[in-house]
Structure formats: structure tokens, C-alpha cells
Write a protein that holds these residues in place. Structure first.
Motif, PDB file in Angstrom:
ATOM      1  N   PHE A 171      -3.042   0.065   2.595  1.00 26.27           N
ATOM      2  CA  PHE A 171      -2.957  -0.895   3.809  1.00 26.27           C
ATOM      3  C   PHE A 171      -1.549  -1.670   3.289  1.00 26.27           C
ATOM      4  CE2 PHE A 171      -7.516  -0.567   3.355  1.00 26.27           C
ATOM      5  CZ  PHE A 171      -7.756  -0.457   4.713  1.00 26.27           C
ATOM      6  N   LEU A 172      -0.577  -1.371   4.336  1.00 27.63           N
ATOM      7  CA  LEU A 172       0.851  -2.016   3.997  1.00 27.63           C
ATOM      8  C   LEU A 172       1.037  -3.171   5.150  1.00 27.63           C
ATOM      9  CD1 LEU A 172       2.660   1.336   4.269  1.00 27.63           C
ATOM     10  CD2 LEU A 172       2.127   0.000   2.243  1.00 27.63           C
ATOM     11  N   GLY A 173       1.664  -4.016   4.389  1.00 21.52           N
ATOM     12  CA  GLY A 173       2.362  -5.252   5.198  1.00 21.52           C
ATOM     13  C   GLY A 173       3.864  -4.994   5.523  1.00 21.52           C
ATOM     14  N   ALA A 174       4.520  -5.740   5.881  1.00 22.84           N
ATOM     15  CA  ALA A 174       5.999  -5.734   6.320  1.00 22.84           C
ATOM     16  C   ALA A 174       6.422  -6.912   7.100  1.00 22.84           C
ATOM     17  CB  ALA A 174       6.200  -4.560   7.391  1.00 22.84           C
ATOM     18  N   ASP A 175       7.769  -7.316   6.859  1.00 22.99           N
ATOM     19  CA  ASP A 175       8.424  -8.144   7.462  1.00 22.99           C
ATOM     20  C   ASP A 175       8.565  -8.215   8.989  1.00 22.99           C
ATOM     21  OD1 ASP A 175      11.515  -9.433   8.592  1.00 22.99           O
ATOM     22  OD2 ASP A 175      10.320 -10.908   6.960  1.00 22.99           O
ATOM     23  N   GLY A 176       8.632  -6.831   9.252  1.00 25.24           N
ATOM     24  CA  GLY A 176       8.516  -6.380  10.871  1.00 25.24           C
ATOM     25  C   GLY A 176       8.231  -5.027  10.936  1.00 25.24           C
ATOM     26  N   VAL A 177       7.465  -4.531  12.527  1.00 22.09           N
ATOM     27  CA  VAL A 177       7.196  -3.466  12.318  1.00 22.09           C
ATOM     28  C   VAL A 177       7.733  -2.848  13.745  1.00 22.09           C
ATOM     29  CG1 VAL A 177       5.403  -1.633  12.687  1.00 22.09           C
ATOM     30  CG2 VAL A 177       5.124  -3.800  11.330  1.00 22.09           C
ATOM     31  N   VAL A 178       8.696  -1.884  13.751  1.00 19.79           N
ATOM     32  CA  VAL A 178       9.342  -1.345  14.979  1.00 19.79           C
ATOM     33  C   VAL A 178       9.088   0.211  15.167  1.00 19.79           C
ATOM     34  CG1 VAL A 178      11.506  -1.104  16.097  1.00 19.79           C
ATOM     35  CG2 VAL A 178      10.979  -2.994  14.514  1.00 19.79           C
ATOM     36  N   ALA A 179       8.445   0.266  16.456  1.00 20.23           N
ATOM     37  CA  ALA A 179       7.996   1.674  16.842  1.00 20.23           C
ATOM     38  C   ALA A 179       9.391   2.720  16.720  1.00 20.23           C
ATOM     39  CB  ALA A 179       7.510   1.723  18.105  1.00 20.23           C
ATOM     40  N   GLY A 180       9.228   3.609  16.099  1.00 13.34           N
ATOM     41  CA  GLY A 180      10.540   4.655  15.911  1.00 13.34           C
ATOM     42  C   GLY A 180      11.369   4.461  14.927  1.00 13.34           C
ATOM     43  N   PHE A 181      11.371   3.177  14.148  1.00 12.29           N
ATOM     44  CA  PHE A 181      11.886   2.848  13.118  1.00 12.29           C
ATOM     45  C   PHE A 181      11.147   2.797  11.799  1.00 12.29           C
ATOM     46  CE2 PHE A 181      14.832   1.768  16.352  1.00 12.29           C
ATOM     47  CZ  PHE A 181      16.252   1.854  15.982  1.00 12.29           C
ATOM     48  N   GLY A 182       9.772   1.884  11.972  1.00 10.29           N
ATOM     49  CA  GLY A 182       9.191   1.961  10.533  1.00 10.29           C
ATOM     50  C   GLY A 182       8.841   0.640  10.266  1.00 10.29           C
ATOM     51  N   LEU A 183       9.031   0.288   8.903  1.00  8.32           N
ATOM     52  CA  LEU A 183       8.736  -0.955   8.333  1.00  8.32           C
ATOM     53  C   LEU A 183       9.990  -1.729   7.925  1.00  8.32           C
ATOM     54  CD1 LEU A 183       5.377  -0.228   6.282  1.00  8.32           C
ATOM     55  CD2 LEU A 183       5.738  -0.680   8.782  1.00  8.32           C
ATOM     56  N   CYS A 184      10.116  -3.088   8.402  1.00  9.79           N
ATOM     57  CA  CYS A 184      11.396  -3.742   8.019  1.00  9.79           C
ATOM     58  C   CYS A 184      11.246  -4.527   6.806  1.00  9.79           C
ATOM     59  CB  CYS A 184      11.915  -4.481   9.173  1.00  9.79           C
ATOM     60  SG  CYS A 184      13.241  -5.246   8.917  1.00  9.79           S
ATOM     61  N   GLU A 185      12.043  -4.516   6.028  1.00  9.29           N
ATOM     62  CA  GLU A 185      12.062  -5.441   4.588  1.00  9.29           C
ATOM     63  C   GLU A 185      13.307  -5.946   4.083  1.00  9.29           C
ATOM     64  OE1 GLU A 185       9.528  -6.354   3.107  1.00  9.29           O
ATOM     65  OE2 GLU A 185       7.834  -5.181   4.126  1.00  9.29           O
ATOM     66  N   ALA A 186      13.234  -7.160   3.425  1.00  6.40           N
ATOM     67  CA  ALA A 186      14.377  -7.864   3.032  1.00  6.40           C
ATOM     68  C   ALA A 186      15.220  -7.111   1.650  1.00  6.40           C
ATOM     69  CB  ALA A 186      13.779  -9.206   2.480  1.00  6.40           C
ATOM     70  N   SER A 187      14.667  -6.235   1.144  1.00  2.91           N
ATOM     71  CA  SER A 187      15.244  -5.407   0.031  1.00  2.91           C
ATOM     72  C   SER A 187      15.016  -4.098  -0.044  1.00  2.91           C
ATOM     73  CB  SER A 187      14.762  -5.946  -1.225  1.00  2.91           C
ATOM     74  OG  SER A 187      13.575  -5.659  -1.465  1.00  2.91           O
ATOM     75  N   ALA A 188      15.893  -3.318  -0.539  1.00  2.00           N
ATOM     76  CA  ALA A 188      15.924  -1.908  -0.484  1.00  2.00           C
ATOM     77  C   ALA A 188      14.659  -1.585  -1.329  1.00  2.00           C
ATOM     78  CB  ALA A 188      17.117  -1.255  -0.974  1.00  2.00           C
ATOM     79  N   GLN A 189      14.297  -2.289  -2.542  1.00  2.00           N
ATOM     80  CA  GLN A 189      13.288  -1.914  -3.497  1.00  2.00           C
ATOM     81  C   GLN A 189      11.990  -2.083  -2.875  1.00  2.00           C
ATOM     82  OE1 GLN A 189      13.794  -4.509  -7.072  1.00  2.00           O
ATOM     83  NE2 GLN A 189      14.435  -2.669  -8.076  1.00  2.00           N
ATOM     84  N   GLN A 190      11.855  -3.264  -2.023  1.00  2.00           N
ATOM     85  CA  GLN A 190      10.698  -3.265  -1.231  1.00  2.00           C
ATOM     86  C   GLN A 190      10.201  -2.038  -0.133  1.00  2.00           C
ATOM     87  OE1 GLN A 190      11.585  -7.581   0.187  1.00  2.00           O
ATOM     88  NE2 GLN A 190       9.495  -7.678   0.395  1.00  2.00           N
ATOM     89  N   ALA A 191      11.586  -1.772   0.424  1.00  2.00           N
ATOM     90  CA  ALA A 191      11.371  -0.599   1.431  1.00  2.00           C
ATOM     91  C   ALA A 191      10.896   0.673   0.852  1.00  2.00           C
ATOM     92  CB  ALA A 191      12.570  -0.513   2.429  1.00  2.00           C
ATOM     93  N   TYR A 192      11.733   1.056  -0.592  1.00  2.00           N
ATOM     94  CA  TYR A 192      11.198   2.251  -1.165  1.00  2.00           C
ATOM     95  C   TYR A 192       9.860   2.230  -1.759  1.00  2.00           C
ATOM     96  CZ  TYR A 192      11.819   6.419  -4.002  1.00  2.00           C
ATOM     97  OH  TYR A 192      11.611   7.731  -4.734  1.00  2.00           O
ATOM     98  N   LEU A 193       9.327   1.193  -2.381  1.00  2.00           N
ATOM     99  CA  LEU A 193       8.072   1.044  -2.887  1.00  2.00           C
ATOM    100  C   LEU A 193       7.202   1.375  -1.899  1.00  2.00           C
ATOM    101  CD1 LEU A 193       6.635   0.440  -5.473  1.00  2.00           C
ATOM    102  CD2 LEU A 193       6.136  -1.668  -4.598  1.00  2.00           C
ATOM    103  N   LYS A 194       7.257   0.991  -0.605  1.00  2.00           N
ATOM    104  CA  LYS A 194       6.462   1.108   0.448  1.00  2.00           C
ATOM    105  C   LYS A 194       6.330   2.946   0.961  1.00  2.00           C
ATOM    106  CE  LYS A 194       6.626  -3.287   2.542  1.00  2.00           C
ATOM    107  NZ  LYS A 194       5.567  -3.963   2.040  1.00  2.00           N
ATOM    108  N   GLU A 195       7.742   3.335   0.811  1.00  2.00           N
ATOM    109  CA  GLU A 195       7.816   4.864   1.058  1.00  2.00           C
ATOM    110  C   GLU A 195       7.025   5.486   0.061  1.00  2.00           C
ATOM    111  OE1 GLU A 195      11.322   8.041   1.635  1.00  2.00           O
ATOM    112  OE2 GLU A 195      11.876   5.880   1.842  1.00  2.00           O
TER     113      GLU A 195
END
Length: 264
Positions: A171-195
Motif C-alpha cells: 500500500f503506497l501513499g504519495a504527495d500526488g498521483v498523476v495518470a501517465g506519470f506515477g507518484l509525485c514526491e518531494a525527494s528523490a530518495q522517497q521516489a526511489y524507495l517507492k520504486e
């Protein structure tokens, strides 16, 4: 003035996901071309977007300050609880579940605290607090660097731990969710951890209240290049949901509103 401010915000939300023409903005906001052109001129002077021939696009590198933990706890609370209840229905006794950071995943943790024979893996310290004394839950904390603004862990150690695990559902949260882009986050570390999380889960479910749909206020992204489920609120209107409905591999689930007595 309030209407103008709201219209400006709507324009910014629109152009964050794609370039927009004056005609498209007029249709979306139901105002005249003259009004939209004035708005675009003002927003361009404020360096909040870039004017293009016949329209506008997002300002490269544009981002907004991240909300504090206290602000996130108080925002959209009823929606988050409803989403958490709907998400809990996707967890079976005996599952290994991963809970991402964030207040919606923490709300889900509270729902799971009464379950039996559950293994929960999480980097979310709010979830740990909710599950620490749950007799039917085996709890694994993903270590790493503490991110105090969200009370979660991340960084190389967290990524290493996740690389040694697999889970039934994440189960993932995010700062924002955009169709075609994915999950938007404030830092690269957050984004990569979700990946990393997405790569280790048999099933991926994104939990996002209606305010996060289409929101791209930060600079870092986690792509979702697989089938996934979006659980959001019934308060999300069709304009918010339409871009997700158009994407193959995305299942949309709307969580019914709860009575306040069920939330408090």
C-alpha cells in the motif's frame, strides 16, 4: 478575489500534468478567453507558469513546500479513514503486507491492528505505533534514515532491506498521483524507495484522497509501469478520475464516505 485565486489554482493544477491551450482552459473553467488570457499573464509574471503560443505550460522545476506532519494528519481526515477501511478489505489473514509512509497508510495500520496471522512490513513509524501491541500481527520495521517530517525511514539501508523481501500486497501513499506519470514526491530518495517497493510486491495499491489526484507539486516521480489499483474517495469527481480510467492497467475503487462516529 477568492474566485480569482481559486481559478488561478485550477489553472496551475491543469498545466502541471500537460500543456494547455486557452480554449481547453476556457472549457474546463467555464470562463471567457479574455479572462483566461488575463489569468495566464498574471501567473506568468508571478513565475508560476510559462506562456506558450495559444496557451501555457508548467514552469520547469516548479514545486511547493511540503506540508508538515501535523498539517497532513488534519487534512482530509474523513477521506483517509474511508480509504483505509476500503484498503483493509484487500488484506487476507496470513498475508505479508507492506505499508508505505504517510498518514493514510497509518490509518490503514489502525484498521489492521485487530487482524490475525498478519505480517506487516513498514517504514512508517506511525504505523509501527499503531501495530506494536497488536497480538495477531508480526511486525517488521524497515530501518534507514529517519525522515522526521513524515516519521518514516528511507535511504540506502531501507532500499537494501526491501531488496531482500517480497510481499503479497503493498500500500503506497504519495504527495500526488498523476495518470501517465506515477507518484509525485518531494525527494528523490522517497521516489526511489517507492520504486523499490513496487518491484517487490505481488499487488500494488495506491491510497490517495481526492486532493492528491492530478497533483504534481513536487519534482520527483515513481513511475507505475505495471497493473495497480487506486483507492480514493467518492468525493473525487469524474474530471479527476477520467485520466486514470483512460489508462490500461489501472483499477479505480471509490471508498464510500464514513459517518463521523466511525472516524472519531
Amino acid at each position: 478575489m477568492k474566485k480569482t485565486t481559486e481559478r488561478h489554482q485550477a489553472i496551475l493544477e491543469f498545466v502541471r500534468t500537460r500543456d494547455a491551450s486557452v480554449e481547453e482552459l476556457c472549457a474546463a473553467l467555464d470562463v471567457s478567453e479574455a479572462t483566461i488570457r488575463r489569468d495566464l499573464t498574471v501567473l506568468a509574471k508571478q513565475r508560476r507558469l510559462v506562456r506558450t503560443y495559444g496557451g501555457a505550460t508548467a514552469l520547469v522545476g516548479m514545486h511547493e513546500p511540503e506540508a508538515s506532519l501535523d498539517e497532513r494528519k488534519a487534512t482530509q481526515r474523513e477521506q483517509k479513514e474511508a480509504i483505509a477501511l476500503a484498503a483493509a478489505a484487500h488484506v487476507r489473514d496470513g498475508d505479508t503486507v507492506l505499508l508505505d509512509g504517510g498518514t493514510t497508510c497509518a490509518a490503514l495500520a489502525r484498521r489492521l491492528s485487530v487482524r490475525e496471522e498478519l505480517h506487516v512490513v513498514t517504514n512508517n513509524l506511525l504505523a509501527v505505533m499503531a501495530l506494536a501491541n497488536a497480538p495477531g500481527v508480526r511486525l517488521t520495521l524497515v530501518g534507514g534514515e529517519l525522515r522526521s517530517s513524515s516519521m518514516s525511514t528511507l535511504g540506502p539501508l531501507a532500499e537494501l532491506i526491501l531488496g531482500r523481501l517480497t510481499v503479497d500486497v503493498a500500500f503506497l501513499g504519495a504527495d500526488g498521483v498523476v495518470a501517465g506519470f506515477g507518484l509525485c514526491e518531494a525527494s528523490a530518495q522517497q521516489a526511489y524507495l517507492k520504486e523499490c517497493i513496487v518491484a517487490r510486491a505481488a499487488e500494488v495499491i495506491v491510497l490517495a484522497d481526492s486532493a492528491k489526484l492530478g497533483r504534481a507539486r513536487q519534482q520527483h516521480w515513481t513511475p507505475l509501469l505495471r497493473d495497480w489499483r487506486l483507492i480514493t474517495s467518492t468525493l473525487a469527481d469524474e474530471a479527476m478520475l477520467a485520466p486514470f480510467r483512460e489508462r490500461e492497467g489501472v483499477t479505480i475503487e471509490l471508498a464510500p464516505e464514513l459517518e463521523w462516529s466511525a472516524v472519531a
